[in-house]
Design a protein around this motif. Structure first.
Motif, PDB file in Angstrom:
ATOM      1  N   PRO A 130       0.806  -1.242   0.000  1.00  0.00           N
ATOM      2  CA  PRO A 130       0.000   0.000   0.000  1.00  0.00           C
ATOM      3  C   PRO A 130       0.831   1.280   0.000  1.00  0.00           C
ATOM      4  N   LEU A 131       0.257   2.326  -0.582  1.00  0.00           N
ATOM      5  CA  LEU A 131       0.864   3.666  -0.560  1.00  0.00           C
ATOM      6  C   LEU A 131       0.834   4.189   0.872  1.00  0.00           C
ATOM      7  N   LEU A 132       1.928   4.807   1.300  1.00  0.00           N
ATOM      8  CA  LEU A 132       2.037   5.310   2.674  1.00  0.00           C
ATOM      9  C   LEU A 132       2.300   6.810   2.670  1.00  0.00           C
ATOM     10  N   THR A 133       1.784   7.494   3.659  1.00  0.00           N
ATOM     11  CA  THR A 133       2.193   8.881   3.889  1.00  0.00           C
ATOM     12  C   THR A 133       3.423   8.867   4.802  1.00  0.00           C
ATOM     13  N   GLU A 134       4.050  10.035   4.950  1.00  0.00           N
ATOM     14  CA  GLU A 134       5.214  10.118   5.853  1.00  0.00           C
ATOM     15  C   GLU A 134       4.807   9.745   7.276  1.00  0.00           C
ATOM     16  N   ASP A 135       3.591  10.118   7.685  1.00  0.00           N
ATOM     17  CA  ASP A 135       3.116   9.759   9.034  1.00  0.00           C
ATOM     18  C   ASP A 135       2.931   8.247   9.173  1.00  0.00           C
ATOM     19  N   HIS A 136       2.447   7.590   8.122  1.00  0.00           N
ATOM     20  CA  HIS A 136       2.325   6.128   8.171  1.00  0.00           C
ATOM     21  C   HIS A 136       3.704   5.494   8.381  1.00  0.00           C
ATOM     22  N   VAL A 137       4.700   6.015   7.655  1.00  0.00           N
ATOM     23  CA  VAL A 137       6.064   5.471   7.789  1.00  0.00           C
ATOM     24  C   VAL A 137       6.506   5.589   9.247  1.00  0.00           C
ATOM     25  N   ALA A 138       6.181   6.729   9.866  1.00  0.00           N
ATOM     26  CA  ALA A 138       6.593   6.963  11.259  1.00  0.00           C
ATOM     27  C   ALA A 138       5.843   6.038  12.219  1.00  0.00           C
ATOM     28  N   ILE A 139       4.519   5.946  12.108  1.00  0.00           N
ATOM     29  CA  ILE A 139       3.776   5.147  13.110  1.00  0.00           C
ATOM     30  C   ILE A 139       3.999   3.644  12.926  1.00  0.00           C
ATOM     31  N   LEU A 140       4.372   3.238  11.734  1.00  0.00           N
ATOM     32  CA  LEU A 140       4.700   1.816  11.525  1.00  0.00           C
ATOM     33  C   LEU A 140       6.159   1.523  11.892  1.00  0.00           C
ATOM     34  N   ASN A 141       6.886   2.585  12.310  1.00  0.00           N
ATOM     35  CA  ASN A 141       8.308   2.450  12.672  1.00  0.00           C
ATOM     36  C   ASN A 141       9.144   1.839  11.553  1.00  0.00           C
ATOM     37  N   LEU A 142       8.837   2.208  10.315  1.00  0.00           N
ATOM     38  CA  LEU A 142       9.579   1.632   9.192  1.00  0.00           C
ATOM     39  C   LEU A 142      10.899   2.357   9.000  1.00  0.00           C
ATOM     40  N   ALA A 143      10.930   3.627   9.383  1.00  0.00           N
ATOM     41  CA  ALA A 143      12.157   4.425   9.317  1.00  0.00           C
ATOM     42  C   ALA A 143      11.973   5.596  10.278  1.00  0.00           C
ATOM     43  N   THR A 144      13.072   6.065  10.840  1.00  0.00           N
ATOM     44  CA  THR A 144      12.981   7.260  11.700  1.00  0.00           C
ATOM     45  C   THR A 144      12.743   8.464  10.782  1.00  0.00           C
TER      46      THR A 144
END
Ligand code: ADP
Ligand code: UDP
Length: 239
Positions: A130-144
Motif C-alpha cells: 500500500p501507498l504510505l504517507t510520511e506519518d504512516h512510515v513513522a507510526i509503523l516504525n519503518l524508518a525514523t
C-alpha cells in the motif's frame, strides 16, 4: 558458486550467502511477474540483461557519491553486493504521470509533473504494497524521520543524475522504484536493483516503452526492449 546456501528467493532474484558475512550474491532470474505475482512468465535473457543494466547504473552512481550496495559483477547473471537490512519501503520517484498515479489521480499518462513526486509504498506482499504517507512510515516504525528524510534526499539525487544522463542518450526516465537498507554501521545504502523491471524508460523520440510495461500490458518484445536499453548504455564510453 552452485553450492552456496540460498538465503532468500524472491520473484525476480535469489540471494545467496558467501564466504564473507558482509556480502551476499544476487542471482537475477528470467522470471517476470506483475500485479503482485498474479501474472507470470519466463523471459529468456531477462536475468542477464537486468544484472548488466543494474550493475551499470550502480557504477554510474558511485561517481555521484551515492552510497550503495553494489560491489562487482561475478557472472552474466550474478553480482556481489554488500548485505544490508532492507528498509521495507519502496521509494518511487516520478517525473511524468504513469501507471498507478494515472489511475489513482485520474491524470493522463505522459503528462510532465511540475516537480518530481516522491511516494512511499509499504513492502508487504500480503497487503499488496500500500501507498504510505510520511506519518504512516513513522507510526509503523519503518524508518525514523531522519532516515525517511535521507531516503527522499537520496532518491531525488538519483533522479536528478539519472534523468539527465538518460535524457542525453535519448531515454526518458518516467518513474522508478528504489529500495534502501542499512549496513552494520547504520549507514543507509541504496540497494536492490535499477533496471527496466523497476523503472519506466520511454524512447524520447518515439515514446516507445522500453520497460516492464511491455510485459504488464502485453505489448510484446519485452526482452528485445530491455536489450535496446542495454545497447544504449553500453554504447557509452564513460564507464
Ligand atoms: P521480491 O522480494 O519483491 O520478490 P526480488 O526477487 O527482487 O524481490 O528479491 C530480492 C530481495 O533481496 C528483495 O526482497 C530485496 O529487498 C532484497 N535485497 C536487495 N538488495 C539486498 C542487499 N544488499 N542485502 C540484502 N537483501 C537485499
Ligand atoms: N515499481 C516496482 N516495483 C513495484 C511497484 C512499482 O519496481 O512493486 C516501479 C514501476 O516499475 C514503476 C514505478 O515503480 O517504474 C511506479 O510504479 P506504479 O506505482 O505506477 O505501479 P504499476 O502501475 O507499475 O504497478
Amino acid at each position: 558458486m552452485d553450492t552456496l546456501e540460498m538465503l532468500y528467493e524472491g520473484k525476480a532474484k535469489q540471494i545467496f550467502k558467501t564466504g564473507d558475512p558482509s556480502l551476499v550474491l544476487v542471482r537475477y532470474k528470467d522470471a517476470a511477474t506483475a500485479f503482485n505475482g498474479e501474472k507470470k512468465a519466463e523471459l529468456s535473457g531477462k536475468g542477464e540483461l537486468n544484472n548488466r543494466i543494474s550493475s551499470f547504473f550502480f557504477q554510474l552512481l558511485s561517481n555521484e557519491g551515492i552510497p550503495h550496495h553494489f560491489v562487482r559483477e561475478v557472472s552474466a547473471r550474478e553480482q556481489l553486493v554488500k548485505k544490508v537490512n532492507i528498509i521495507p519501503l519502496e521509494v518511487v520517484v516520478r517525473n511524468r504521470v504513469a501507471g498507478s498515479m494515472a489511475k489513482r489521480l485520474g491524470l493522463e499518462e505522459g503528462q510532465i509533473l511540475p516537480q518530481p513526486v516522491v511516494e512511499y509504498y509499504y513492502k508487504n506482499d500480503e497487503l499488496g504494497d500500500p501507498l504510505l504517507t510520511e506519518d504512516h512510515v513513522a507510526i509503523l516504525n519503518l524508518a525514523t524521520p531522519a532516515q525517511r528524510a535521507r531516503l527522499k534526499e537520496m532518491a531525488l539525487q538519483v533522479n536528478r543524475f539519472l534523468s539527465e544522463w538518460l535524457d542525453q542518450r535519448g531515454i526518458m526516465l518516467v518513474d522508478f522504484k528504489l529500495e534502501f537498507g542499512t549496513d552494520e554501521k547504520g549507514e543507509i545504502l541504496l540497494a536492490d536493483e535499477i533496471s527496466p523491471d523497476t523503472c519506466r524508460f520511454w524512447d524520447k523520440e518515439t515514446g516507445e516503452r522500453l520497460d516492464k510495461d511491455r510485459f504488464r500490458r502485453d505489448l510484446g518484445q519485452v526482452v528485445e526492449s530491455y536489450r535496446k536499453i542495454w545497447n544504449r548504455l553500453e554504447g557509452d564510453s564513460h564507464v
